[in-house]
Design a protein around this motif. Sequence first.
Motif, PDB file in Angstrom:
ATOM      1  N   PRO A   1      -4.670   5.631   2.205  1.00  0.00           N
ATOM      2  CA  PRO A   1      -3.487   4.915   2.678  1.00  0.00           C
ATOM      3  C   PRO A   1      -3.469   3.443   2.289  1.00  0.00           C
ATOM      4  CG  PRO A   1      -4.293   6.369   4.382  1.00  0.00           C
ATOM      5  CD  PRO A   1      -5.319   6.379   3.274  1.00  0.00           C
TER       6      PRO A   1
ATOM      7  N   THR B   1       0.824  -1.207   0.000  1.00  0.00           N
ATOM      8  CA  THR B   1       0.000   0.000   0.000  1.00  0.00           C
ATOM      9  C   THR B   1       0.857   1.255   0.000  1.00  0.00           C
ATOM     10  OG1 THR B   1      -0.065   0.111   2.408  1.00  0.00           O
ATOM     11  CG2 THR B   1      -1.809  -1.185   1.321  1.00  0.00           C
TER      12      THR B   1
ATOM     13  N   GLU C   1       0.512   3.462   2.138  1.00  0.00           N
ATOM     14  CA  GLU C   1       0.835   3.612   3.555  1.00  0.00           C
ATOM     15  C   GLU C   1       2.117   2.853   3.906  1.00  0.00           C
ATOM     16  OE1 GLU C   1      -1.839   3.476   7.487  1.00  0.00           O
ATOM     17  OE2 GLU C   1      -1.853   1.615   6.338  1.00  0.00           O
TER      18      GLU C   1
ATOM     19  N   ASP D   1       2.978  10.616   2.782  1.00  0.00           N
ATOM     20  CA  ASP D   1       1.993  11.549   3.316  1.00  0.00           C
ATOM     21  C   ASP D   1       1.326  12.295   2.158  1.00  0.00           C
ATOM     22  OD1 ASP D   1       3.888  13.388   2.461  1.00  0.00           O
ATOM     23  OD2 ASP D   1       4.505  13.978   4.478  1.00  0.00           O
TER      24      ASP D   1
ATOM     25  N   GLU E   1       4.972   4.862   3.599  1.00  0.00           N
ATOM     26  CA  GLU E   1       4.922   6.020   4.492  1.00  0.00           C
ATOM     27  C   GLU E   1       4.792   7.325   3.718  1.00  0.00           C
ATOM     28  OE1 GLU E   1       8.119   5.813   7.348  1.00  0.00           O
ATOM     29  OE2 GLU E   1       7.622   3.748   7.861  1.00  0.00           O
TER      30      GLU E   1
END
Length: 95
Positions: A69, A35, A37, A42, A40
């Motif tokens: 995410p 993913t 997410e 943003d 990380e």
Amino acid sequence: MTSAPTQTSMSRARLIEILARIAAVSPAEIDENGTLESLELDSLALAELLVAVENETGEQIGFGLDFTPVTTIAEAHRMLNAAAAVTAATGPSAG
């Protein structure tokens, strides 16, 4: 006859290269089933991703994309190419 490229799709490998640069990891570390997410990323990194893809394809496609995410790399690839194809077919939005 020379004209601007009309290629609106991006290979999954090229998307992974862009993601690797943005996430500061090796492309080999990115799993297409992982993913956003997991990288990380943003909201600023996702905006950077869209700009990079727009620069690659020559199409403005950021509008209307719904990354979350849990969006996988494979899903993001499909969504980006679908959005680029629609934009190329209909022309840029007037706003």
